[in-house]
Design a protein around this motif. Structure first.
Motif, PDB file in Angstrom:
ATOM      1  N   ARG A  20      16.007  39.150  11.868  1.00  0.00           N
ATOM      2  CA  ARG A  20      17.205  39.530  12.607  1.00  0.00           C
ATOM      3  C   ARG A  20      17.223  38.864  13.978  1.00  0.00           C
ATOM      4  NH1 ARG A  20      17.018  45.969  11.032  1.00  0.00           N
ATOM      5  NH2 ARG A  20      17.879  45.715   8.914  1.00  0.00           N
ATOM      6  N   ARG A  21      18.355  38.942  14.613  1.00  0.00           N
ATOM      7  CA  ARG A  21      18.533  38.277  15.904  1.00  0.00           C
ATOM      8  C   ARG A  21      17.579  38.790  16.969  1.00  0.00           C
ATOM      9  NH1 ARG A  21      22.231  34.927  17.785  1.00  0.00           N
ATOM     10  NH2 ARG A  21      22.471  34.768  20.035  1.00  0.00           N
ATOM     11  N   ASP A  22      17.137  40.043  16.845  1.00  0.00           N
ATOM     12  CA  ASP A  22      16.207  40.603  17.826  1.00  0.00           C
ATOM     13  C   ASP A  22      14.748  40.285  17.512  1.00  0.00           C
ATOM     14  OD1 ASP A  22      15.741  42.208  15.640  1.00  0.00           O
ATOM     15  OD2 ASP A  22      16.247  44.099  16.627  1.00  0.00           O
ATOM     16  N   GLY A  23      14.496  39.461  16.487  1.00  0.00           N
ATOM     17  CA  GLY A  23      13.146  39.063  16.138  1.00  0.00           C
ATOM     18  C   GLY A  23      12.488  39.925  15.081  1.00  0.00           C
ATOM     19  N   GLU A  24      13.135  40.987  14.641  1.00  0.00           N
ATOM     20  CA  GLU A  24      12.534  41.842  13.615  1.00  0.00           C
ATOM     21  C   GLU A  24      12.520  41.117  12.271  1.00  0.00           C
ATOM     22  OE1 GLU A  24      13.095  46.170  11.370  1.00  0.00           O
ATOM     23  OE2 GLU A  24      14.559  45.522  12.878  1.00  0.00           O
ATOM     24  N   VAL A  25      11.360  41.072  11.653  1.00  0.00           N
ATOM     25  CA  VAL A  25      11.216  40.481  10.319  1.00  0.00           C
ATOM     26  C   VAL A  25      11.419  41.602   9.307  1.00  0.00           C
ATOM     27  CG1 VAL A  25       9.702  39.227   8.746  1.00  0.00           C
ATOM     28  CG2 VAL A  25       9.600  38.762  11.210  1.00  0.00           C
ATOM     29  N   VAL A  26      12.546  41.577   8.599  1.00  0.00           N
ATOM     30  CA  VAL A  26      12.892  42.700   7.730  1.00  0.00           C
ATOM     31  C   VAL A  26      12.363  42.525   6.310  1.00  0.00           C
ATOM     32  CG1 VAL A  26      14.890  43.377   9.084  1.00  0.00           C
ATOM     33  CG2 VAL A  26      15.178  41.693   7.266  1.00  0.00           C
ATOM     34  N   THR A  27      12.108  41.299   5.912  1.00  0.00           N
ATOM     35  CA  THR A  27      11.503  41.017   4.607  1.00  0.00           C
ATOM     36  C   THR A  27      10.475  39.918   4.813  1.00  0.00           C
ATOM     37  OG1 THR A  27      13.568  41.527   3.466  1.00  0.00           O
ATOM     38  CG2 THR A  27      11.932  40.294   2.231  1.00  0.00           C
ATOM     39  N   TYR A  28       9.316  40.050   4.164  1.00  0.00           N
ATOM     40  CA  TYR A  28       8.249  39.070   4.387  1.00  0.00           C
ATOM     41  C   TYR A  28       7.479  38.867   3.092  1.00  0.00           C
ATOM     42  CZ  TYR A  28       4.113  36.849   6.494  1.00  0.00           C
ATOM     43  OH  TYR A  28       3.097  35.982   6.825  1.00  0.00           O
ATOM     44  N   VAL A  29       7.335  37.617   2.698  1.00  0.00           N
ATOM     45  CA  VAL A  29       6.584  37.251   1.492  1.00  0.00           C
ATOM     46  C   VAL A  29       5.680  36.081   1.850  1.00  0.00           C
ATOM     47  CG1 VAL A  29       6.733  36.347  -0.855  1.00  0.00           C
ATOM     48  CG2 VAL A  29       8.433  37.997  -0.058  1.00  0.00           C
ATOM     49  N   ARG A  30       4.429  36.126   1.399  1.00  0.00           N
ATOM     50  CA  ARG A  30       3.521  35.013   1.661  1.00  0.00           C
ATOM     51  C   ARG A  30       2.718  34.689   0.411  1.00  0.00           C
ATOM     52  NH1 ARG A  30      -1.288  36.191   5.720  1.00  0.00           N
ATOM     53  NH2 ARG A  30      -2.245  34.517   4.495  1.00  0.00           N
ATOM     54  N   ALA A  31       2.236  33.444   0.359  1.00  0.00           N
ATOM     55  CA  ALA A  31       1.402  32.990  -0.754  1.00  0.00           C
ATOM     56  C   ALA A  31       0.444  31.934  -0.228  1.00  0.00           C
ATOM     57  CB  ALA A  31       2.266  32.408  -1.871  1.00  0.00           C
ATOM     58  N   ALA A  32      -0.647  31.716  -0.945  1.00  0.00           N
ATOM     59  CA  ALA A  32      -1.590  30.662  -0.572  1.00  0.00           C
ATOM     60  C   ALA A  32      -0.963  29.302  -0.858  1.00  0.00           C
ATOM     61  CB  ALA A  32      -2.888  30.822  -1.354  1.00  0.00           C
ATOM     62  N   THR A  33      -1.012  28.418   0.119  1.00  0.00           N
ATOM     63  CA  THR A  33      -0.518  27.060  -0.082  1.00  0.00           C
ATOM     64  C   THR A  33      -1.457  26.321  -1.034  1.00  0.00           C
ATOM     65  OG1 THR A  33       0.367  27.023   2.170  1.00  0.00           O
ATOM     66  CG2 THR A  33       0.090  24.901   1.071  1.00  0.00           C
ATOM     67  N   PRO A  34      -0.929  25.698  -2.079  1.00  0.00           N
ATOM     68  CA  PRO A  34      -1.805  24.962  -3.000  1.00  0.00           C
ATOM     69  C   PRO A  34      -2.650  23.927  -2.266  1.00  0.00           C
ATOM     70  CG  PRO A  34       0.400  25.157  -3.912  1.00  0.00           C
ATOM     71  CD  PRO A  34       0.483  25.653  -2.495  1.00  0.00           C
ATOM     72  N   GLN A  35      -3.929  23.905  -2.584  1.00  0.00           N
ATOM     73  CA  GLN A  35      -4.835  22.950  -1.955  1.00  0.00           C
ATOM     74  C   GLN A  35      -4.855  21.691  -2.805  1.00  0.00           C
ATOM     75  OE1 GLN A  35      -6.256  23.721   1.160  1.00  0.00           O
ATOM     76  NE2 GLN A  35      -4.658  25.253   0.797  1.00  0.00           N
ATOM     77  N   SER A  36      -4.126  20.709  -2.360  1.00  0.00           N
ATOM     78  CA  SER A  36      -3.933  19.506  -3.156  1.00  0.00           C
ATOM     79  C   SER A  36      -4.463  18.291  -2.402  1.00  0.00           C
ATOM     80  CB  SER A  36      -2.458  19.330  -3.491  1.00  0.00           C
ATOM     81  OG  SER A  36      -1.675  19.504  -2.327  1.00  0.00           O
ATOM     82  N   SER A  37      -4.628  17.199  -3.120  1.00  0.00           N
ATOM     83  CA  SER A  37      -5.321  16.059  -2.529  1.00  0.00           C
ATOM     84  C   SER A  37      -4.528  14.768  -2.495  1.00  0.00           C
ATOM     85  CB  SER A  37      -6.626  15.805  -3.299  1.00  0.00           C
ATOM     86  OG  SER A  37      -6.344  15.574  -4.663  1.00  0.00           O
ATOM     87  N   GLY A  38      -3.358  14.748  -3.084  1.00  0.00           N
ATOM     88  CA  GLY A  38      -2.634  13.491  -3.098  1.00  0.00           C
ATOM     89  C   GLY A  38      -1.156  13.662  -3.364  1.00  0.00           C
TER      90      GLY A  38
END
Length: 308
Positions: A20-38
């Motif tokens: 939101r405009r006041d900085g509140e994060v109302v929904t949050y989803v995270r995942a591990a970034t794939p560890q890739s090499s090329g």
């Protein structure tokens, strides 16, 4: 605008949310970034981005009015073609256009380095609120920074201002992946801390989290690795504060969450290398916005251009 779809892409995690405009994060989803090499793995990382953004949109719908993106650098800016040093799979990856095509359409969209996003967010809502001269620093899989000087975000000639991880803190140090010798990043980034601890005899899990726990439990190799990293970060901040006359330096990222084993040598080194009173008066602190600071920062990038 009142709601922003925000994306934060880093070498360890990828996160998205609605802010939101006041900085509140109302929904949050995270995942591990794939560890890739090329380059062949570029679409694996993109699939992770799509996964977290799709989850947010499924929960919140399309009521967002803009899209903000923070990603590790360097990048071609403002085109948003990214080549993060800690993500070998993305070299010349057109992140801005890929996100625009799938999620933004005609909505406003903005992109910048993830550390720049942190600096803008902490200046707008967090530890730098009310201050005009702010360094926002991320110490994680990589090391970067963003700057607000004179109350304005600093982009630099190519949009890559703030790469504090590639300032020289040890002229006789190892060659960095950027090609220079003695950079901060090969000393202070999480994988480097773990590698240094192993070289000194640590035989536990080779991750920054495990080495941090080892340091807290008194393992000499782990303590030495975090002491080395913290002191290097302190030297870099002292130099930045002398150059820019900073009010506050906000240090976030996974390494910063290690606790006193990182912060005590950082602060000691800063005071060892800060001379003039205007340098020593720079306040060094953790982000006020916590674990969702990266997503809030991505939103802040586009909100900062919104005149409504």
């Amino acid at each position: 605008m009142t709601q922003v779809l925000a994306l934060d892409v880093g070498g360890t995690k990828t996160a998205a949310g609605v802010v939101r405009r006041d900085g509140e994060v109302v929904t949050y989803v995270r995942a591990a970034t794939p560890q890739s090499s090329g380059p062949q793995d570029a679409e694996d990382v993109w699939a992770c981005v799509v996964d977290v953004l799709d989850q947010v949109v499924a929960e919140e719908g399309d009521r967002y009015e803009a899209v903000g993106i923070g990603c590790g650098g360097p990048m071609e800016w403002p085109a948003g073609v990214v080549s993060p040093g800690n993500m070998p799979a993305w070299r010349g990856f057109p992140l801005l256009e890929r996100v625009r095509e799938r999620y933004a359409g005609d909505r406003p969209i903005a992109i910048h380095n993830d550390a720049v996003a942190l600096a803008v967010a902490e200046h707008r809502w967090g530890a730098g609120r009310g201050k005009d001269h702010v360094l926002g620093m991320v110490v994680s899989t990589g090391v970067g920074a963003g700057l607000v000087v004179g109350g304005r975000r600093v982009d630099g000639r190519t949009g890559n201002a703030g790469h504090i991880g590639h300032t020289i803190v040890d002229p006789d140090g190892e060659v960095c992946r950027c090609g220079a010798r003695g950079c901060l990043e090969p000393i202070a980034r999480g994988p480097a801390i773990a590698a240094y601890a192993v070289a000194l005899g640590w035989d536990g899990e080779q991750s920054g989290i495990a080495v941090a726990q080892g340091a807290r439990e008194g393992h000499p190799a782990c303590i030495a690795a975090f002491d080395r990293a913290g002191r290097a970060v302190g030297r870099a901040i002292a130099s930045a504060a002398a150059l820019l006359d900073l009010d506050v330096a906000v240090v976030g990222g996974g390494v910063s969450q290690a606790g006193d084993v990182f912060w005590t040598p950082l602060r000691a080194s800063f005071h060892d290398h800060a001379g003039y009173g205007f340098v020593t008066s720079c306040r060094i602190t953790e982000p006020m916005l916590g674990a969702t600071a990266g997503v809030a920062g991505a939103a802040a990038l586009v909100l900062a251009t919104d005149a409504s």
